[in-house]
Enzyme design. Sequence first.
Site, PDB file in Angstrom:
ATOM      1  CE  LYS A   4     -92.320 -95.883  33.393  1.00 31.53           C
ATOM      2  NZ  LYS A   4     -91.331 -94.866  32.972  1.00 31.53           N
ATOM      3  NE  ARG A  38     -94.631 -92.807  31.159  1.00 26.13           N
ATOM      4  CZ  ARG A  38     -95.620 -93.276  31.918  1.00 26.13           C
ATOM      5  NH1 ARG A  38     -96.739 -93.722  31.346  1.00 26.13           N
ATOM      6  NH2 ARG A  38     -95.488 -93.346  33.216  1.00 26.13           N
ATOM      7  N   GLY A  58     -85.831 -93.243  38.719  1.00 24.54           N
ATOM      8  CA  GLY A  58     -84.992 -92.088  38.423  1.00 24.54           C
ATOM      9  C   GLY A  58     -83.834 -92.369  37.491  1.00 24.54           C
ATOM     10  CG  MET A  98     -84.307 -95.466  32.395  1.00 20.33           C
ATOM     11  SD  MET A  98     -83.155 -95.854  31.112  1.00 20.33           S
ATOM     12  CE  MET A  98     -82.842 -97.534  31.547  1.00 20.33           C
ATOM     13  NE  ARG A 121     -93.001 -97.715  40.407  1.00 20.59           N
ATOM     14  CZ  ARG A 121     -92.160 -96.809  39.978  1.00 20.59           C
ATOM     15  NH1 ARG A 121     -91.371 -97.085  38.973  1.00 20.59           N
ATOM     16  NH2 ARG A 121     -92.083 -95.629  40.522  1.00 20.59           N
ATOM     17  CG  HIS A 139     -83.744 -89.481  43.938  1.00 20.81           C
ATOM     18  ND1 HIS A 139     -82.546 -89.554  44.601  1.00 20.81           N
ATOM     19  CD2 HIS A 139     -83.662 -90.334  42.891  1.00 20.81           C
ATOM     20  CE1 HIS A 139     -81.756 -90.411  43.973  1.00 20.81           C
ATOM     21  NE2 HIS A 139     -82.409 -90.893  42.929  1.00 20.81           N
ATOM     22  CB  SER A 161     -69.816-128.591  59.547  1.00 24.40           C
ATOM     23  OG  SER A 161     -70.163-127.241  59.413  1.00 24.40           O
ATOM     24  CB  CYS A 189     -70.398-123.706  59.742  1.00 23.99           C
ATOM     25  SG  CYS A 189     -68.783-124.390  59.327  1.00 23.99           S
ATOM     26  CE1 TYR A 235     -75.099-126.922  60.706  1.00 26.53           C
ATOM     27  CE2 TYR A 235     -75.670-129.260  60.796  1.00 26.53           C
ATOM     28  CZ  TYR A 235     -74.728-128.232  60.939  1.00 26.53           C
ATOM     29  OH  TYR A 235     -73.452-128.526  61.295  1.00 26.53           O
TER      30      TYR A 235
END
Length: 970
Positions: free
Chosen positions: A104, A174, A183, A185, A430, A546, A855, A922, A942
């Site tokens: 902020k 703030r 939400g 703070m 933001r 909210h 693998s 894998c 991969y």
Amino acid sequence: MAKPKPKTARGKTVAKKAAKSARKTVARKAATRTAAKKVAVKKKAAARKPAAKKPAVRKAAPKTTTAQKGAAQKGAAQKGKLVYGFGDGRAEGRANMRELLGGKGANLAEMANLGLPVPPGFTITTEVCTGYYDNGKKYPKDLQAQVDAALVKVEKLVGAKFGDAKMPLLVSVRSGARASMPGMMDTVLNLGLNDTTVEALARQSGNERFAWDSYRRFIQMYSDVVLGVGHEHFEELLEMHKEDHGLTLDTELKAEDWKHLVGAYKKRVQQELGKPFPQDVRDQLWGAIGAVFSSWMNQRAITYRALNHIPASWGTAVNVQAMVFGNMGETSCTGVAFTRDPSTGEKIYYGEYLINAQGEDVVAGIRTPQQLTKTSRLAVGNQLPSMEESMPATFRQLVAVFQKLEKHYRDMQDIEFTVQQGKLWMLQTRSGKRTAKAAIKIAVDMVKEKLIRQAEAVERIDPASLDQLLHPTPDPKAPRKVVAKGLAASPGAASGKVVFLADEAEKMAQKGEAVILCRIETSPEDIHGMHAAKGILTARGGTTSHAAVVARGMGRPCVSGAGGIRIDYAAGRMTAGDLVISKGDVITIDGSTGEVIMGLMPMIEPQMSGDFGLLMGWADKLRKLKVRTNAETPADAETAVRFGCEGIGLCRTEHMFFDADRITAVREMILSDSVDGRKKALAKILPMQRDDFASLFKIMAGRPVTIRLLDPPLHEFLPHTDADFDAVARGTGLSVTALKERKKALEETNPMLGHRGCRLGISYPEIYEMQARAIFEAAVAVSKAGGKPVEPEVMIPLVATKAEIDILKRRVDAVAAAVFKEQGRKVKYLVGTMIELPRAALRAADIAQTAEFFSFGTNDLTQTTLGISRDDAALFMEDYLKAGIFERDPFVTIDQAGVGELITLATQRGRSVRKDIKLGICGEHGGDPSSVRFCHNAGLDYVSCSPYRVPIARLAAAQAAISDEKASEA
Ligand code: ADP
Ligand code: MG
Ligand code: MG
């Protein structure tokens, strides 16, 4: 309701402490102020220069790397400087200083630098917060002096004085962490009001009602956030007053009413605390600053950080900012906006505002907010005029700001603003949270608009968020019993049992039940329940409520503001018209349409088309890692192909043994007491396995397919019921008693480390021979049928030594040679191994002499490296995460330091003897974005993951390649 918030107690002590220190300040202030002012002025002059020739845009983009941020911040941060001012077209901070100033604060500074109308103020850095907790909740010595000096500057810019009896300056306090924590703070507005300054405010504004309205808001907020006297006290008093005077809406209350209420509020505070509401404005200020720092450690914030992997060490900044007033009458308002639609990504201005209101009124659901644009007003059927219609000139200013901010930040912005008597003020910007769908559309659109490059678009999508797009949606052709309609607040659909309480949602989810959390509206206290639920339904609240914001952030489907629904928490039920829906009933919510549907809905598979397909195409061009899938059923293989997999990295053949029609043959094989008996049973399984492999080869159409030979201990397949035993007895000709004996003999103390993997292959050669035969016969058959060339990769599990793979490879090769001779046709194939034991990793150079590929089976490799049973880890993993022993669950995200080192080492050693050895992974980690990044860095060929994670891995692989590229450029 009593005072449930944990912050209460803490708020009190902090308030006391802060009040004490504030008194000290007052005593010292004459001395320190002048000195501090001189220093501050000098510093400001010094800071101005770099700000003036700040490089455009690029650094301001929200996705700068940590390294970049760090560097920029080091350049700008000044030693010993705890407070950074902004306002009047310039600022000491800027957007890339969010680590120090919080999101902020950094963006307020950036907006000020851009020349946008930002009320002046200052930011106390996150370092002060960190220091506060490191030093037994004490502030650095110099803080008061720096705050005083910054306040003086704000006073000058505004032309008012804090606590002054004629021209009082009011401020907001703030919080603002590095990462936005919606939400989490609490903000205090109108600070600086007391019995004297309220009169001055009334006189100076010529608006008594406004002054007293502001004061009562301040008392309520301050008491709630700082003093621990909950807002319900004041709501109750307000309700009583309204009832007594026959009033219903806040807007009907006059100056006298508010004045009366201020008296009642103060009395209540005195009753609750045994001392009066603080009248000293500096006590007020330090109390609020202390409360912000304390809120960093409140339960809500801790939960949010835990869910979002935000370290506690980051700390929050505090912003103190001159107030502007949206509650100064009909030409004033407060609003929130997005520069694009955060649900769909469409390029429309999206937001809500409220006339003659302040701060959080828009999102609090006290009054119904109005739409910003006429188009959206018509779309939602709101009768109240849009801002575009009611304040056209101010709206045009706002649109100009939207455009400027988007161009500057090159991203969709989430904005908070206030209009005071026709003048626009910016209070926050933001980069906005958005659904995955919107993220993709916005990124693709911005490439088309030439705001960003393709690689940036690829970088901006959180791979994990794609999950939202990869899950089924209700079949549009299926009948749906829509019982209510709300707002499409967060897309996707979910079915589950209705629950009303967050705690209950969490409990049921832990038991594996799908639940829909239904609330009148949600608040930060519900976060854990929202997280546990499959979907969220609220009766009240808009698309910026909210519930909506948090659900979008979490990727949970959400329908908000379903006005037709009445929820009765006490009775544990809700009604939609005449229909009663009780706790436990199953409903489906569709967050893309806003529908609430009774019962379970049939769902359809998602498609990867349009913008999504386009973006994935860009990602594919950028990535180096290939992406395969873990699949053994044709359905899974088909899904994975649709999602862009480039082969199968793991086909677990035992999954093919479990089918009802073959399990008996498998049991016969295991329980028979002779090689002949086993061979007879295996002969029954062979054609079935061959068909399985053939269909996989066909679906994969020339893509490589890695088939792992039987891995789990045999006892997993054993019969349990008498009927099971009878069936096996019939097939083998053995007695049930004999079979039961044999079952006993197979029992193991620790099956995970027992007779499994290649050890089975060593003991029972015929099993792997049958599987190899099935593979090669299928491969030959498919290539004879004219399909694309098939190249099976035969994978031997749980190898620890070269000798094991030597023996087993020889046998596989022999079967291959035999099959090719019989069939008169050859196919290319590889024989390799899984690396899932530390010894195998260490001896990779030996093993690679025989194995043609590795693998990494990271599930078992994690288990065997850490010595933690993956089936039992859940018992204590929470404790380990909480204690910070592991930052992430190592079964989800690769333990890079330990398991990762083994992978790196095995990679090097394997390649040292076989340059072209194929390397992949894998385990479950193959679909975890940060593990994919690790695999890229380790130089694997991969990753392989479950079908639904294939797109996630493709995107994560592209992002890894991009950041690699950047690092090598730098
Ligand atoms: P959050 O982080 O919860 O969004 P904010 O600090 O942004 O909290 O404050 C919430 C709201 O309070 C803002 O959106 C704005 O409407 C109002 N607000 C904050 N500071 C001021 C100010 N200086 N003047 C007017 N309104 C303010
Ligand atoms: Mg805000
Ligand atoms: Mg394994």
